[in-house]
Write an enzyme that holds these catalytic residues in place. Structure first.
Site, mmCIF file in Angstrom:
data_model
loop_
_atom_site.group_PDB
_atom_site.id
_atom_site.type_symbol
_atom_site.label_atom_id
_atom_site.label_comp_id
_atom_site.label_asym_id
_atom_site.label_seq_id
_atom_site.Cartn_x
_atom_site.Cartn_y
_atom_site.Cartn_z
ATOM 1 N N SER A 127 7.046 -2.207 -3.410
ATOM 2 C CA SER A 127 6.065 -1.582 -2.522
ATOM 3 C C SER A 127 6.769 -0.641 -1.577
ATOM 4 C CB SER A 127 5.304 -2.658 -1.730
ATOM 5 O OG SER A 127 6.204 -3.436 -0.968
ATOM 6 N N GLY A 187 7.628 2.367 -1.694
ATOM 7 C CA GLY A 187 8.652 3.257 -2.218
ATOM 8 C C GLY A 187 9.977 2.607 -2.541
ATOM 9 N N GLU A 245 -5.401 4.238 -4.483
ATOM 10 C CA GLU A 245 -4.551 5.404 -4.235
ATOM 11 C C GLU A 245 -4.706 6.417 -5.372
ATOM 12 O OE1 GLU A 245 -0.507 4.249 -3.434
ATOM 13 O OE2 GLU A 245 -1.164 2.321 -2.614
ATOM 14 N N GLU A 281 -2.338 3.835 -7.888
ATOM 15 C CA GLU A 281 -2.178 2.401 -7.713
ATOM 16 C C GLU A 281 -3.372 1.843 -6.953
ATOM 17 O OE1 GLU A 281 1.595 1.553 -5.910
ATOM 18 O OE2 GLU A 281 2.739 2.220 -7.648
ATOM 19 N N ASP A 306 -2.580 0.289 4.467
ATOM 20 C CA ASP A 306 -1.971 0.778 5.702
ATOM 21 C C ASP A 306 -2.558 2.118 6.140
ATOM 22 O OD1 ASP A 306 -0.773 2.190 3.641
ATOM 23 O OD2 ASP A 306 1.278 1.584 4.138
ATOM 24 N N THR A 307 -2.858 3.013 5.190
ATOM 25 C CA THR A 307 -3.470 4.284 5.577
ATOM 26 C C THR A 307 -4.869 4.078 6.155
ATOM 27 O OG1 THR A 307 -4.373 4.654 3.353
ATOM 28 C CG2 THR A 307 -2.193 5.540 3.808
ATOM 29 N N ARG A 345 8.081 -0.074 11.035
ATOM 30 C CA ARG A 345 6.815 0.350 11.643
ATOM 31 C C ARG A 345 6.402 -0.694 12.663
ATOM 32 N NH1 ARG A 345 3.228 1.814 7.085
ATOM 33 N NH2 ARG A 345 2.658 -0.373 6.949
#
Length: 445
Positions: free
Chosen positions: A181, A183, A307, A320, A327-328, A413
């Protein structure tokens, strides 16, 4: 039968699951609805808050202590959720009515077992949880079964298979472990000379290890190699499966860095045909997975983050899917009447979610934006100067959510800034200004 219609069996499930539950009694283990949250990060924290608002008892579990959701839940546990025995022991101890996975590093076989043996509601279902964490399973279902458009791809169990797959899809290509996940383990390969490094990166960045039956005493992760699409931008379409069927939120545009989101905004300010196509693809993906859930006696209810890639010619590709808030989608905490977290909880509990629940709460031409607060450090990180940073003169509304993660080691984050303004550029400027005025305070570990 249309996926948007409720079957008789789904009506019966709705009645039995939702109407017999009791909310708001905290002195009796026998009567209070209990939720076990598997994963307690910033998304889990917001889910826990929405559950607690409805009088539901929450146990937040994660691999480390003092995770964000643990700070609001009534109880918490620390364990490795990929450890089957540890997870089974936790479920036996808590005896929840509902299990909500918030992360992907979970022993999914245990979830399948408890659905059958204990009749626990797993969100959105035990099968979907397993499918979504495996790029191979998800891609085969989405493209080969549901017919969704994707990039050309191949899977490989060893480097030789990767070489063959890369030749078929062509260069440049992208190599990813089938389980990862944000990246991790992902590489863009421009020519064959860089393929070996991509294979190594995928093995180092994978989330879960899989034994290759042809390789003795070696842990090998299968990888996917796919063509590098002529990408223009990416979209997330939050899609809700509920007792009323499937509905979508307005698409969310985003900016990423190193495969991880940094900003997202809604509405996405995209052509109408792209918006409609994006929502249709998202619906088809969630309809297909929800059908799998129903065939196995589960509901499939909840929020899915779908996504999508938008290509330079305007075509869309399925990328995906996350079977949970995305999160977005944190932007929905300021852009919609019901945030993605509220929608997730309501859908789980059997509330019929319709388009009125997913409507934006923005005025004409307003844009809402989320801006991730990514902090570098090596210790305990806090924030100062919050009051001054929340000066609203340069935007219509703004807010800050500080996650309360216990430590940073490298880059992490740690919060999100939420803004509303008359344009995307103004919303970005406001968020950037707030971020610049926040001061980080670091204490050594």
């Amino acid at each position: 039968m249309s996926f948007s219609q409720k079957s008789d069996s789904n009506n019966e499930l709705n009645e039995s699951v939702t109407n017999e539950r009791i909310f708001g009694i905290f002195d009796s283990k026998l009567h209070t609805t209990k939720v076990l949250l598997l994963g307690s990060g910033e998304l889990g924290k917001e889910i826990a808050i929405e559950l607690i608002r409805l009088g539901i008892r929450v146990c937040a579990a994660d691999s480390y202590a003092n995770a964000p959701a643990m700070q609001v839940a009534q109880e918490n546990r620390v364990l490795d959720m990929s450890d089957s025995q540890a997870l089974q022991d936790l479920i036996n101890d808590i005896n929840p009515d509902i299990i909500i996975p918030e992360i992907e590093a979970i022993s999914t076989q245990i979830l399948k077992n408890v659905v059958k043996s204990k009749k626990i509601q797993v969100v959105p279902s035990s099968d979907i949880t397993a499918i979504a964490m495996d790029r191979e399973a998800l891609r085969k279902i989405s493209h080969e079964k549901l017919g969704l458009p994707t990039t050309p791809y191949r899977f490989a169990s060893n480097y030789e298979e990767l070489e063959k797959g890369a030749k078929i899809v062509g260069y440049p290509c992208v190599v990813k472990p089938i389980m990862s996940s944000s990246g991790h383990g992902q590489s863009i390969v421009k020519n064959p000379e860089n393929l070996q490094n991509a294979w190594i990166e995928a093995q180092n960045g994978r989330r879960s290890k899989h034994k290759n039956q042809n390789t003795q005493n070696a842990d090998i992760s299968r990888v996917i190699v796919e063509a590098l699409a002529p990408l223009d931008y990416e979209l997330t379409v939050l899609t809700v499966s509920s007792s009323a069927g499937i509905t979508t939120c307005e698409p969310i545009a985003q900016f990423q860095k190193n495969g991880d989101y940094r900003q997202s905004w809604q509405p996405a300010n995209i052509p109408e045909n792209v918006r409609i196509n994006a929502q249709n693809i998202a619906k088809r993906a969630v309809e297909g997975l929800s059908q799998i859930a129903r065939e196995n006696g589960e509901t499939g209810w909840g929020v899915y983050g779908v996504e999508l890639f938008v290509l330079k010619n305007g075509d869309l590709l399925f990328n995906e899917l996350s079977p949970r808030p995305h999160d977005t989608g944190m932007v929905t905490m300021i852009s919609q009447y019901y945030s993605e977290f509220a929608l997730h909880v309501l859908a789980i509990l059997g509330v019929p979610i319709t388009q009125k629940h997913t409507a934006l709460c923005l005025k004409n031409n307003e844009v809402a934006l989320s801006h991730a607060l990514v902090v570098e450090g090596n210790g305990k990180i806090g924030f100062a100067n919050v009051a001054k940073s929340l000066n609203t003169e340069d935007c219509a509304r703004c807010d800050i959510r500080i996650f309360g993660k216990p430590e940073v080691h490298g880059s992490r984050r740690m919060g999100v800034i939420l803004t509303v303004a008359d344009s995307v550029s103004d919303a970005k400027s406001c968020a950037t200004r707030i971020a610049s005025e926040l001061h980080t305070v670091e204490l050594p570990s």
